[in-house]
Design a protein around this motif. Structure first.
Motif, short mmCIF file in Angstrom:
data_model
loop_
_atom_site.label_atom_id
_atom_site.label_comp_id
_atom_site.label_asym_id
_atom_site.label_seq_id
_atom_site.Cartn_x
_atom_site.Cartn_y
_atom_site.Cartn_z
N ALA A 20 14.23 6.37 60.46
CA ALA A 20 15.00 7.43 59.80
C ALA A 20 14.68 8.81 60.39
O ALA A 20 15.57 9.66 60.48
N LEU A 21 13.45 9.01 60.81
CA LEU A 21 13.03 10.33 61.31
C LEU A 21 13.00 10.40 62.83
O LEU A 21 12.48 11.37 63.40
N ALA A 22 13.60 9.41 63.49
CA ALA A 22 13.48 9.31 64.94
C ALA A 22 14.06 10.51 65.69
O ALA A 22 13.57 10.87 66.76
N ASP A 23 15.10 11.14 65.14
CA ASP A 23 15.74 12.23 65.89
C ASP A 23 15.23 13.61 65.47
O ASP A 23 15.80 14.63 65.85
N VAL A 24 14.14 13.67 64.69
CA VAL A 24 13.49 14.95 64.41
C VAL A 24 12.55 15.22 65.58
O VAL A 24 11.54 14.57 65.75
N ASP A 25 12.92 16.19 66.43
CA ASP A 25 12.22 16.32 67.70
C ASP A 25 11.09 17.33 67.70
O ASP A 25 10.24 17.32 68.60
N HIS A 26 11.04 18.23 66.72
CA HIS A 26 9.96 19.22 66.68
C HIS A 26 9.76 19.67 65.24
O HIS A 26 10.73 19.90 64.51
N VAL A 27 8.50 19.80 64.84
CA VAL A 27 8.16 20.21 63.48
C VAL A 27 7.07 21.28 63.55
O VAL A 27 6.01 21.06 64.13
N ASP A 28 7.35 22.44 62.98
CA ASP A 28 6.31 23.44 62.81
C ASP A 28 5.58 23.26 61.48
O ASP A 28 4.35 23.39 61.41
N HIS A 29 6.36 22.95 60.44
CA HIS A 29 5.78 22.82 59.10
C HIS A 29 6.42 21.64 58.40
O HIS A 29 7.62 21.39 58.52
N LEU A 30 5.59 20.91 57.65
CA LEU A 30 6.04 19.71 56.93
C LEU A 30 5.61 19.82 55.48
O LEU A 30 4.44 20.08 55.18
N VAL A 31 6.58 19.62 54.58
CA VAL A 31 6.30 19.56 53.15
C VAL A 31 6.70 18.17 52.65
O VAL A 31 7.85 17.75 52.84
N VAL A 32 5.76 17.47 52.06
CA VAL A 32 6.07 16.15 51.50
C VAL A 32 6.04 16.29 49.98
O VAL A 32 4.99 16.30 49.35
#
Length: 232
Positions: free
Chosen positions: A69-81
């Motif tokens: 599901a997250l395969a096309d997220v190519d860059h993350v600066d910040h993640l909130v779960v």
């Protein structure tokens, strides 16, 4: 401009976090379980800044689907779960299936999201996990909720060490009266024992989350947002 992923970003506090980020020009990804609803809410979030948000359908209670599901997220600066589920489960009347779902979502699902995105998270980046104060103030039926929120404490401690220099923190909201779950419910008994004379607000939880995301000196911290409720 930063990139922000909000797991559980289609309602309540998660959506408010995503909305504020899109408003300041960040690139935002929000996830939710229902594909059509998630797409529609991402479009609403991006209404003022076209293209600033997109939606991905994802149910983290099924961790085997997270990678794809997250395969096309190519860059993350910040993640909130921020994905949560409400559960009323006692030891006397124990629903094993519901307990397994919540434990899987909150502990295995949270960790698998991080595992999946880790190669794409900036070394200067940050992660905020959502726990809750049932870990400290249990109530009848909170058997599983109290357990998994306590587990978030362990996750933050180990991940802050393992993932360094990426920072990992948690926010633990109390009863937030203006969220969809609590809105309209009688909460005088909570307000009367809260030192600020009211419950904390969604906006205040968003501000606390942003503090944890952006303050580079804060790591491995558990921040309660409850107006001092836990003091009484």
């Amino acid at each position: 401009m930063s990139s922000l992923v909000v797991i559980g970003g289609t309602a309540g506090i998660g959506r408010a976090i995503a909305q504020r980020a899109a408003g300041r020009g960040d690139e935002v990804v929000v996830t939710g379980r229902d594909p059509d609803r998630t797409k529609a809410i991402a479009e609403e979030i991006a209404a003022d800044v076209p293209g600033s948000a997109r939606g991905i359908a994802l149910d983290i209670s099924d961790p085997t689907t997270i990678g794809a599901a997250l395969a096309d997220v190519d860059h993350v600066d910040h993640l909130v779960v921020a994905a949560i589920e409400r559960d009323q489960n006692t030891a006397t009347n124990y629903d094993v299936a519901r307990a397994i779902r919540l434990v899987t979502l909150k502990l295995v699902g949270y960790t698998e999201v991080i595992h999946t995105l880790l190669p794409r998270i900036a070394k200067s980046g940050s992660i905020v996990l959502f726990g809750g104060l049932a870990k400290d103030r249990p109530y009848p039926g909170s058997t599983t909720v109290s357990t998994v929120n306590g587990g978030v404490t362990g996750l933050v401690h180990t991940l802050a060490v393992e993932l360094a220099p990426i920072r990992v923190n948690a926010v633990h909201p109390g009863i937030i009266a203006d969220t969809p779950f609590w809105e309209g419910k009688p909460l005088d008994h909570v307000v009367n024992r809260t030192p600020i004379g009211r419950t904390a607000t969604t906006d205040e939880v968003v501000g606390a989350t942003e503090f944890l995301l952006f303050n580079g000196g804060v790591n491995g911290v558990h921040l309660a947002v409850d107006g001092g409720w836990m003091l009484t």
